[in-house]
Design an enzyme around this catalytic site. Structure first.
Site, PDB file in Angstrom:
ATOM      1  N   GLY A  43      58.641   3.896  84.534  1.00 19.43           N
ATOM      2  CA  GLY A  43      58.127   3.717  82.704  1.00 19.43           C
ATOM      3  C   GLY A  43      58.721   2.340  82.897  1.00 19.43           C
ATOM      4  N   ASP A 101      58.717  12.470  75.484  1.00 19.40           N
ATOM      5  CA  ASP A 101      57.814  13.964  74.920  1.00 19.40           C
ATOM      6  C   ASP A 101      58.730  15.024  75.082  1.00 19.40           C
ATOM      7  OD1 ASP A 101      55.571  14.924  74.432  1.00 19.40           O
ATOM      8  OD2 ASP A 101      54.678  14.027  76.520  1.00 19.40           O
ATOM      9  N   ASP A 158      52.362   4.523  81.408  1.00 15.49           N
ATOM     10  CA  ASP A 158      50.534   3.904  82.670  1.00 15.49           C
ATOM     11  C   ASP A 158      49.870   5.618  82.284  1.00 15.49           C
ATOM     12  OD1 ASP A 158      52.583   6.275  83.928  1.00 15.49           O
ATOM     13  OD2 ASP A 158      51.349   5.816  85.318  1.00 15.49           O
TER      14      ASP A 158
HETATM   15  P1  IMP Z   1      59.168  14.528  79.144  1.00 17.88           P
HETATM   16  O1  IMP Z   1      59.587  14.773  80.343  1.00 17.88           O
HETATM   17  O2  IMP Z   1      57.702  15.328  78.488  1.00 17.88           O
HETATM   18  O3  IMP Z   1      59.977  14.055  78.134  1.00 17.88           O
HETATM   19  O4  IMP Z   1      58.131  13.282  79.320  1.00 17.88           O
HETATM   20  C1  IMP Z   1      58.715  11.697  79.769  1.00 17.88           C
HETATM   21  C2  IMP Z   1      58.268  11.337  80.997  1.00 17.88           C
HETATM   22  O5  IMP Z   1      56.702  11.369  80.695  1.00 17.88           O
HETATM   23  C3  IMP Z   1      57.843   9.915  80.409  1.00 17.88           C
HETATM   24  O6  IMP Z   1      59.273   8.875  81.214  1.00 17.88           O
HETATM   25  C4  IMP Z   1      56.684   9.579  80.917  1.00 17.88           C
HETATM   26  O7  IMP Z   1      57.081   8.508  82.419  1.00 17.88           O
HETATM   27  C5  IMP Z   1      55.779  10.312  80.636  1.00 17.88           C
HETATM   28  N1  IMP Z   1      55.105  10.183  79.530  1.00 17.88           N
HETATM   29  C6  IMP Z   1      55.520  11.290  78.288  1.00 17.88           C
HETATM   30  N2  IMP Z   1      54.220  11.003  77.462  1.00 17.88           N
HETATM   31  C7  IMP Z   1      54.222   9.925  77.666  1.00 17.88           C
HETATM   32  C8  IMP Z   1      52.715   9.094  77.144  1.00 17.88           C
HETATM   33  O8  IMP Z   1      52.465   8.896  75.754  1.00 17.88           O
HETATM   34  N3  IMP Z   1      51.739   7.937  78.155  1.00 17.88           N
HETATM   35  C9  IMP Z   1      52.841   7.594  79.147  1.00 17.88           C
HETATM   36  N4  IMP Z   1      53.952   8.642  79.514  1.00 17.88           N
HETATM   37  C10 IMP Z   1      54.207   9.260  78.874  1.00 17.88           C
HETATM   38 MG    MG Z   2      59.050   8.315  83.056  1.00 18.99          MG
END
Ligand code: IMP
Ligand code: MG
Length: 173
Positions: A43, A101, A158
């Site tokens: 990403g 996120d 993505d």
């Molecule tokens: P977290 O671990 O929930 O903070 O999510 C982080 C990872 O989830 C990011 O590095 C992204 O690869 C993926 N991600 C979270 N939200 C999105 C989104 O809205 N679109 C695409 N990828 C996302």
């Molecule tokens: Mg990611």
């Protein structure tokens, strides 16, 4: 192909914001070296490439393949950390990710890099979603844009591997 959804952040705004972030990051690392910048792939691919080209050249880069998402939801477990085992003793480490996120990904990576003895660990994300997170989750040190809690694609992000090459960030409806 018509790109999906609608534009949330244009490529021009992304460029401008990355210049500001790079300036702040340069100031922080002016007297802090050696520096390793780690891209959380895939990403952060374009964000990472654009950002580090605005930083002093004397840094080391690494790309880590870490994943937690399937479709539009987080699986809750982070995969891909165990193959990274080198020591970062005496080094400053900057982690670069596309989006914050739940915070689980960066939290897991930080905890892993701590076990590898980094001198300091900082984090930089292009996007951060406005969501309630548990108090234990440490916010990123540098954030490009705060965005609503919606699923976004483009500029590296993505949906099941699609839409990464789009030059802007788009929100899916
Ligand atoms: P977290 O671990 O929930 O903070 O999510 C982080 C990872 O989830 C990011 O590095 C992204 O690869 C993926 N991600 C979270 N939200 C999105 C989104 O809205 N679109 C695409 N990828 C996302
Ligand atoms: Mg990611």
């Amino acid at each position: 192909m018509t790109p999906p959804g609608r534009t949330l952040i244009s490529s021009r705004r992304i460029k401008r914001r990355i210049r500001e972030l790079a300036e702040e990051i340069r100031v922080h690392y002016r007297h802090r070296e050696p520096l390793t910048v780690i891209a959380i792939m895939h990403g952060s691919l374009f964000f990472f490439a654009d950002l580090i080209r605005l930083l002093p050249a004397k840094l080391e880069i690494e790309c880590w393949n870490i994943s937690s998402y399937k479709g539009k939801t987080s699986t809750g477990t982070v995969q891909g950390l165990q193959s990274h085992k080198r020591s970062y003793r005496g080094r400053y480490v900057l982690l670069v990710d596309d989006i914050f996120d739940t915070g689980l990904t960066l939290d897991s990576v930080i905890r892993h890099v701590k076990t590898l003895h980094a001198k300091e660990i900082r984090t930089c994300v292009l996007l951060s979603k406005k969501v309630d997170r548990s108090k234990e989750i440490v916010p990123p040190d540098w954030v490009g844009f705060e965005i609503p809690n919606r699923f976004v694609v483009g500029y590296g992000l993505d949906l099941d591997q699609h839409y990464r090459p789009l030059p802007m960030i788009r929100v899916l409806d």
